[in-house]
Design an enzyme around this catalytic site. Structure first.
Site, PDB file in Angstrom:
ATOM      1  N   ASP A   2     -89.213  37.696 -26.463  1.00 26.03           N
ATOM      2  CA  ASP A   2     -88.215  38.240 -27.394  1.00 26.03           C
ATOM      3  C   ASP A   2     -86.997  37.322 -27.438  1.00 26.03           C
ATOM      4  OD1 ASP A   2     -89.768  40.429 -27.920  1.00 26.03           O
ATOM      5  OD2 ASP A   2     -88.744  41.758 -26.517  1.00 26.03           O
ATOM      6  N   GLY A  28     -93.042  41.648 -26.136  1.00 20.60           N
ATOM      7  CA  GLY A  28     -94.336  41.874 -26.766  1.00 20.60           C
ATOM      8  C   GLY A  28     -94.736  43.314 -26.540  1.00 20.60           C
ATOM      9  N   GLY A  30     -97.585  44.873 -26.251  1.00 20.21           N
ATOM     10  CA  GLY A  30     -98.572  45.095 -25.206  1.00 20.21           C
ATOM     11  C   GLY A  30     -97.991  44.916 -23.817  1.00 20.21           C
ATOM     12  N   ALA A  31     -97.212  43.845 -23.640  1.00 19.46           N
ATOM     13  CA  ALA A  31     -96.613  43.590 -22.330  1.00 19.46           C
ATOM     14  C   ALA A  31     -95.598  44.672 -21.978  1.00 19.46           C
ATOM     15  CB  ALA A  31     -95.952  42.213 -22.314  1.00 19.46           C
ATOM     16  N   ASN A  32     -94.768  45.066 -22.947  1.00 18.03           N
ATOM     17  CA  ASN A  32     -93.796  46.141 -22.691  1.00 18.03           C
ATOM     18  C   ASN A  32     -94.497  47.407 -22.221  1.00 18.03           C
ATOM     19  OD1 ASN A  32     -91.839  44.393 -23.686  1.00 18.03           O
ATOM     20  ND2 ASN A  32     -91.716  45.399 -25.686  1.00 18.03           N
ATOM     21  N   GLU A 126    -101.220  43.757 -32.131  1.00 22.84           N
ATOM     22  CA  GLU A 126    -100.766  42.385 -31.931  1.00 22.84           C
ATOM     23  C   GLU A 126    -101.919  41.428 -31.682  1.00 22.84           C
ATOM     24  OE1 GLU A 126     -97.564  42.721 -29.005  1.00 22.84           O
ATOM     25  OE2 GLU A 126     -96.157  42.577 -30.681  1.00 22.84           O
ATOM     26  N   LEU A 209     -89.893  60.617 -32.434  1.00 22.62           N
ATOM     27  CA  LEU A 209     -88.767  60.933 -33.309  1.00 22.62           C
ATOM     28  C   LEU A 209     -87.439  60.425 -32.752  1.00 22.62           C
ATOM     29  CD1 LEU A 209     -89.803  64.620 -34.109  1.00 22.62           C
ATOM     30  CD2 LEU A 209     -90.277  62.576 -35.485  1.00 22.62           C
ATOM     31  N   ASP A 241     -92.069  51.410 -27.004  1.00 20.86           N
ATOM     32  CA  ASP A 241     -93.082  50.896 -26.089  1.00 20.86           C
ATOM     33  C   ASP A 241     -92.988  51.585 -24.734  1.00 20.86           C
ATOM     34  OD1 ASP A 241     -93.959  49.114 -28.011  1.00 20.86           O
ATOM     35  OD2 ASP A 241     -92.619  47.524 -27.345  1.00 20.86           O
ATOM     36  N   SER A 280     -85.282  46.828 -19.363  1.00 18.47           N
ATOM     37  CA  SER A 280     -84.743  48.188 -19.475  1.00 18.47           C
ATOM     38  C   SER A 280     -85.705  49.261 -18.995  1.00 18.47           C
ATOM     39  CB  SER A 280     -84.382  48.479 -20.938  1.00 18.47           C
ATOM     40  OG  SER A 280     -85.550  48.658 -21.724  1.00 18.47           O
TER      41      SER A 280
END
Length: 309
Positions: A2, A28, A30-32, A126, A209, A241, A280
């Site tokens: 990112d 990414g 998938g990675a997240n 992805e 949401l 994610d 995070s």
């Protein structure tokens, strides 16, 4: 990887705005989601592709440090590692993704993985949709469960949607897949109507949401709405994610979908209080402490919607 830049506001079409705090952060979808699942305690394997470049090496080491099995993460010669350009303003983000090496994954890769009965396969868009479809078919043969997060948003074949046991998406993705223009986050009855168009009997669907929580239809066709958890939002990058990975981890422990959504809501809310995607993501131990004293965020329809057969 990112590439994240902060700005006072998002630019309009044709406009240039000044930004600051440029950062390169492992990411990414998938990675997240893999890291989110691993930090929630799930035994996690990552399947994907990176380029033979510095970004690829950084991503491989990042996942390995999280205790994720990277033996199915291959480096592709002559391809760039996937990259996302992220603009953050007022706690919201816009993202443009260049898939890179992930789009070099061939369909035959699905045949060599070796799923086990009871595994949960979590897939995004992805890698090419036809490759995801082959993975879903292999997982089904082995008795594994299949979860689809149809993001980055694009129109996909109905066959892929039908192969998923559980679909997790946000309102924008719901709009795109259903061919409608606007879905109000407070209009749960309309969200339910659109969501039911995407699933068949014995399939489940979750519509996230944001701060309002999530709406779901379980495998028996019953509806539920889980309110969100209040958070002091700094950066929403990766929150979706985080929700998806945390939900998959919870389902590894129990097939109670509503309870899994409740846990995923808390994890996603906690993730918005820190910057970046992977940096995070909360750990299970952190989440327990963070959740103490938090209040729920109610929507106008949450109290009136009840589970129905």
């Amino acid at each position: 990887m990112d590439c994240v830049v902060s700005a006072s506001r998002h630019p309009r079409v044709g406009e240039t705005v000044a930004g600051d705090a440029l950062r390169f952060l492992p990411g990414g979808k998938g990675a997240n989601q893999a890291v989110a699942a691993a930090r929630m305690g799930a035994d996690t394997v990552f399947i994907g592709r990176v380029g033979e470049d510095d970004f690829g090496a950084q991503l491989q080491s990042t996942l390995a440090r999280e205790g994720i099995d990277t033996s199915n993460l291959e480096a592709v010669a002559g391809a760039n590692t996937g990259m996302a350009v992220v603009t953050v303003a007022d706690g919201d983000n816009t993202i443009v993704v260049a898939p890179g090496a992930n789009y070099r994954m061939p369909p035959e890769a699905a045949g060599g993985f070796g799923f086990r009965r009871g595994d949960w396969l979590l897939a995004q868009l992805e890698i090419p949709a036809r490759v995801t479809l082959e993975f879903f078919r292999e997982a089904k043969r082995a008795g594994a469960h299949r979860v689809l997060n149809p993001s980055p948003a694009e129109r996909i074949e109905t066959e892929l949607l039908r192969e998923a046991d559980l679909i997790i998406l946000n309102p924008r993705e719901l709009e795109l897949l259903c061919g409608v223009e606007t879905v109000s986050l407070n209009d749960l009855k309309t969200i339910e109507a659109h969501a039911r168009r995407l699933i068949s009997p014995r399939q489940a669907i979750i519509v996230t949401l944001g701060e309002r929580g999530a709406f779901g239809i379980d495998w028996n066709g019953a509806t539920f709405a889980e309110p969100g958890t209040a958070a002091k939002v700094v950066d929403s990058t990766g929150a979706g994610d985080c929700f998806t990975g945390a939900l998959a981890a919870a389902l590894c422990e129990s097939d109670d979908l509503r309870r899994a959504v409740r846990r995923a809501n808390r994890a996603a809310a906690a993730s918005t209080e820190r910057c970046g995607a992977i940096p995070s993501l909360p750990r299970a131990s952190e989440l327990a402490a963070w959740s103490t004293g938090r209040r729920q965020v109610q929507t106008s329809d949450t109290d009136t919607l009840r589970a129905t057969p």
